[in-house]
Design an enzyme around this catalytic site. Structure first.
Site, PDB file in Angstrom:
ATOM      1  CG  HIS A 247      -2.032   1.173   1.268  1.00 21.58           C
ATOM      2  ND1 HIS A 247      -1.774   2.368   1.358  1.00 21.58           N
ATOM      3  CD2 HIS A 247      -3.143   0.867   0.697  1.00 21.58           C
ATOM      4  CE1 HIS A 247      -2.919   2.914   1.381  1.00 21.58           C
ATOM      5  NE2 HIS A 247      -3.980   2.241   1.153  1.00 21.58           N
ATOM      6  CD  GLU A 306      -8.371  -2.476  -3.363  1.00 22.66           C
ATOM      7  OE1 GLU A 306      -9.380  -3.149  -3.544  1.00 22.66           O
ATOM      8  OE2 GLU A 306      -8.159  -1.299  -3.766  1.00 22.66           O
TER       9      GLU A 306
END
Length: 363
Positions: A247, A306
């Protein structure tokens, strides 16, 4: 030195959310994500984020009924879904319907914007399958009605809670690309519909909102637990990105991943999810984290939101092409809140650029 990605540039002061990438912590208007997930509904978080930002107070005890009536109101726009719109991807067709809403900055506009994607996306998906769109049920919550309008059956308590957990988890997340787009447009006093449309358009880009579907593609390609490590190693050898890992902000595990992993557990316990799918995902997660630590020990790469978003939405039987649209349903709360916060500050966002092109020759 230029900074084209604006890393570490402070562009706004906000009371809406804090993303602590070092500690792996997300705070939404004074409440930790750990506290909200499992205790708060979509409506609760909408009231939390929008309170004091609109022309009327947002009463947490009334917003469920108000939002239900807003869903009934926006359903009339579904009639505009013609063959041209239905040939578009679901996300684009949904965005086109949102653009039909009257612009404004008041409470009623905000309610319509919260209701619109929740109504439009199921209608688009059903029509593209040759099914008739189903009208909203004002007796249901936002999450319950989304599932009912999509599947045509009453969702279980566990399914509603799981979708609530997802929509709460992604309701706001600092100054990401789509939220920044919303604030930029709001700073021009263009109205909430314009701000949300800008945010939706930013979300469409695969660098921002397109990873959950490919997580499932990756799991399909791996196929079995024993194939997890060799498949992942081969992918890294090709230079491929592992979907659902790493991320831009978090240097540790994304706290939203754990929140969504917990939200899937009741579905598993109730027998409402494919256990083999979950076991495969857990094996892939373990193998991926081991390989990434071995190959990139100096670079912190962990599971992001995700990965478990894909598993949760798949368990709720949303088609993969709808995943970004579902994200938009939850994040619209944050987009509206940031747009109103920016508008109240009354300052036009106007950063500088540094010219690096050729100069005219002297006469």
């Amino acid at each position: 030195m230029s900074n084209n990605g604006l890393e570490d540039v402070v562009a706004a002061e906000t009371s809406l959310s804090e993303v602590d990438g070092q500690a792996g912590r997300l705070i939404i208007r004074g409440q930790s994500l750990d506290h909200l997930v499992g205790h708060a509904t979509y409506e609760d978080v909408a009231a939390l984020l929008l309170d004091d930002l609109l022309d009327r107070p947002v009463n947490p005890h009334e917003i469920k009924a108000q939002l239900a009536q807003a869903r009934v109101g926006v359903f009339a726009h579904v009639e505009a879904l013609d063959e041209t719109l239905l040939r578009l991807p679901p996300f684009d067709a949904m965005r086109a319907l949102v653009a039909r809403l009257a612009d404004g900055e008041d409470f009623d506009t905000a309610l319509s914007l919260l209701a619109a994607p929740a109504v439009f996306l199921p209608a688009v998906l059903r029509l593209q399958k040759g099914q008739s769109p189903l009208p909203p049920n004002p007796g249901l919550s936002q999450s319950g009605d989304i599932l009912a309008m999509l599947h045509g059956t009453m969702p279980s308590r566990e399914q509603i809670a799981a979708l609530d957990a997802y929509l709460v988890t992604i309701s706001d997340h600092g100054l990401n690309a789509s939220t920044f787009a919303s604030r930029v447009v709001a700073s021009t006093k263009a109205g909430l519909v314009s701000s949300v449309l800008a945010a939706i358009s930013a979300l469409k880009g695969p660098l921002h909102g397109g990873a959950p579907g490919p997580v499932l593609d990756m799991l399909d390609a791996i196929g079995s637990q024993k194939n997890a490590r060799p498949w992942l190693e081969a992918a890294l050898e090709r230079g491929d990105r592992l979907m659902g890992f790493g991320h831009r902000i978090y240097r540790v595990r994304d706290p939203r991943a754990d929140a969504l992993k917990s939200a899937i557990a009741p579905l598993i316990a109730a027998g409402q999810v494919d256990r083999d799918r979950i076991s495969l995902a857990e094996a892939v997660e373990t193998a991926a984290l081991t390989i990434l630590k071995e190959r990139k020990p100096a670079r912190p790469l962990d599971v992001n939101v995700e990965f478990y978003t894909a598993l949760l939405l798949d368990a709720l039987k949303f088609p993969r092409q709808a995943f970004t649209g579902i994200f938009a349903i939850g994040r619209t709360i944050g987009w509206i809140a940031h747009a109103r916060e920016q508008a109240q500050q009354g300052r036009l966002i106007r950063p500088r650029s540094v010219y690096v092109g050729p100069m005219p020759e002297a006469a």
